[in-house]
Scaffold this motif. Structure first.
Motif, mmCIF file in Angstrom:
data_model
loop_
_atom_site.group_PDB
_atom_site.id
_atom_site.type_symbol
_atom_site.label_atom_id
_atom_site.label_comp_id
_atom_site.label_asym_id
_atom_site.label_seq_id
_atom_site.Cartn_x
_atom_site.Cartn_y
_atom_site.Cartn_z
ATOM 1 N N TYR A 20 0.828 -1.197 0.000
ATOM 2 C CA TYR A 20 0.000 0.000 0.000
ATOM 3 C C TYR A 20 0.874 1.263 0.000
ATOM 4 O O TYR A 20 0.547 2.259 -0.650
ATOM 5 N N THR A 21 1.967 1.210 0.733
ATOM 6 C CA THR A 21 2.840 2.381 0.826
ATOM 7 C C THR A 21 3.441 2.725 -0.533
ATOM 8 O O THR A 21 3.375 3.868 -0.992
ATOM 9 N N ALA A 24 0.679 3.713 -3.127
ATOM 10 C CA ALA A 24 0.155 5.060 -2.874
ATOM 11 C C ALA A 24 1.119 6.116 -3.410
ATOM 12 O O ALA A 24 0.716 7.101 -4.035
ATOM 13 N N ALA A 25 2.423 5.917 -3.170
ATOM 14 C CA ALA A 25 3.417 6.879 -3.655
ATOM 15 C C ALA A 25 3.421 6.931 -5.178
ATOM 16 O O ALA A 25 3.480 8.012 -5.774
ATOM 17 N N HIS A 28 0.432 8.802 -6.437
ATOM 18 C CA HIS A 28 0.310 10.172 -5.920
ATOM 19 C C HIS A 28 -0.921 10.307 -5.023
ATOM 20 O O HIS A 28 -1.669 11.289 -5.101
ATOM 21 N N LEU A 29 -1.127 9.302 -4.182
ATOM 22 C CA LEU A 29 -2.205 9.297 -3.210
ATOM 23 C C LEU A 29 -1.619 9.090 -1.819
ATOM 24 O O LEU A 29 -0.493 8.616 -1.664
ATOM 25 N N THR A 30 -2.414 9.422 -0.800
ATOM 26 C CA THR A 30 -2.025 9.026 0.548
ATOM 27 C C THR A 30 -2.382 7.556 0.719
ATOM 28 O O THR A 30 -3.243 7.021 0.017
ATOM 29 N N GLN A 31 -1.751 6.913 1.673
ATOM 30 C CA GLN A 31 -2.053 5.496 1.895
ATOM 31 C C GLN A 31 -3.503 5.288 2.308
ATOM 32 O O GLN A 31 -4.161 4.357 1.808
ATOM 33 N N PRO A 32 -4.073 6.099 3.223
ATOM 34 C CA PRO A 32 -5.498 5.928 3.552
ATOM 35 C C PRO A 32 -6.407 6.102 2.338
ATOM 36 O O PRO A 32 -7.404 5.383 2.196
ATOM 37 N N ALA A 33 -6.078 7.061 1.444
ATOM 38 C CA ALA A 33 -6.908 7.278 0.265
ATOM 39 C C ALA A 33 -6.868 6.061 -0.659
ATOM 40 O O ALA A 33 -7.894 5.644 -1.212
ATOM 41 N N SER A 35 -6.264 2.979 0.289
ATOM 42 C CA SER A 35 -6.982 1.902 0.970
ATOM 43 C C SER A 35 -8.488 2.061 0.787
ATOM 44 O O SER A 35 -9.203 1.083 0.519
ATOM 45 N N ARG A 36 -8.992 3.294 0.906
ATOM 46 C CA ARG A 36 -10.430 3.527 0.722
ATOM 47 C C ARG A 36 -10.858 3.207 -0.704
ATOM 48 O O ARG A 36 -11.940 2.644 -0.933
#
Length: 287
Positions: A20-21, A24-25, A28-33, A35-36
């Motif tokens: 996920y980390t 996400a990078a 260009h998203l945050t990890q929570p975004a 995951s959602r």
């Protein structure tokens, strides 16, 4: 909930990076975004795609099956976009030889950046071609430009003299700008860059031989009706057994510019081409 491309892209990124980390990078998203987004995709499909029971991010059997479908959809979409972009064309007008190597570099930059294509349109009068929408943007040499057009300076080109191979001047190593008042000057009155106004008052050639395009200009010089002056690229790229090109001393440079009208054409393509043209001009310098 309808599926969106962002769901498929997030899922394939997670499959590609296995984390996920990292996914996400890369997205260009945050990890929570991220995951959602994966959770929304699973809810829409009503199936578990990611095995969360392991310390590592792995796909469930359903997830592996769906990954193939997702890749095909995204691949088909990317191919369709490239094909549609390839149909987009920017028409570049010019009256004679394009500056080199600027033109080759500018076209390559633009086409790489946009997947669009530049169509080269040779016209006797670039200003008229712009006004009639025959071209989207045009190369202009000299200080003239169509009324109401937006003009973008690029760089300057050196001038060079042209004389008949049979002329008494043909063996000269150079000609000074101040000497031209002695001889008839062949002038392309439509798109030529050198006219009697190019000299200070009283220093201009006394006799002008007019013609209407570059081919007429070249043949008139070859027939020894007079001497001519053109930007330096002509010496590198024009082969005519009846014409000799001779370096000039003291001659003013020729401004090279792009011009387009304020309305009409694909504005995004115009902006991209101007960006590529300016970058290529900065690299190539004065020609």
């Amino acid at each position: 909930m309808d599926l969106e491309l962002r769901h498929l892209r997030a899922f394939t990124a997670l499959a590609d990076h296995g984390s996920y980390t990292r996914a996400a990078a890369a997205s260009h998203l945050t990890q929570p975004a991220l995951s959602r987004t994966i959770q929304q995709l699973e809810a829409a499909l009503d199936v578990r795609l990611v095995d969360r029971s392991s310390r590592h991010t792995t796909l469930t059997p359903a997830g592996r099956d769906f990954l193939g479908h997702a890749r095909r959809v995204l691949g088909d979409l990317d191919r369709a976009v490239r094909e549609m972009r390839a149909h987009r064309t920017l028409r570049l007008g010019f009256s004679w030889l394009l500056p080199d190597p600027w033109a080759q570099h500018a076209l390559a930059r633009f086409e790489r950046a946009t997947d669009a294509e530049v169509t080269l349109v040779r016209v006797d009068d670039p200003a008229a071609a712009l006004a009639s929408a025959t071209v989207d943007i045009a190369v202009f040499r000299g200080h003239t430009a169509p009324a109401g057009a937006i003009v973008h300076p690029l760089f300057d080109e050196e001038r060079i003299a042209a004389v008949a191979a049979s002329s008494f001047l043909a063996d000269r190593e150079s000609i000074d700008w101040s000497e031209f008042h002695r001889w008839p000057l062949v002038v392309n009155t439509v798109t030529g860059t050198t006219t009697p106004d190019s000299w200070p008052p009283g220093a201009a050639p006394h006799t002008v031989i007019p013609c209407a395009n570059y081919d007429e200009w070249l043949e008139t010089v070859a027939a020894d009706r007079g001497v001519g002056v053109v930007p330096a690229p002509a010496a590198r790229r024009v082969g005519h057994s009846g014409v000799r090109f001779i370096p000039l001393t003291g001659a003013p440079a020729v401004p090279v510019r792009l011009a387009h009208l304020t309305a009409g054409g694909d504005r995004r393509l115009l902006r991209e081409f101007l960006h590529a043209a300016t970058a290529a001009g900065s690299e190539d310098g004065v020609r």
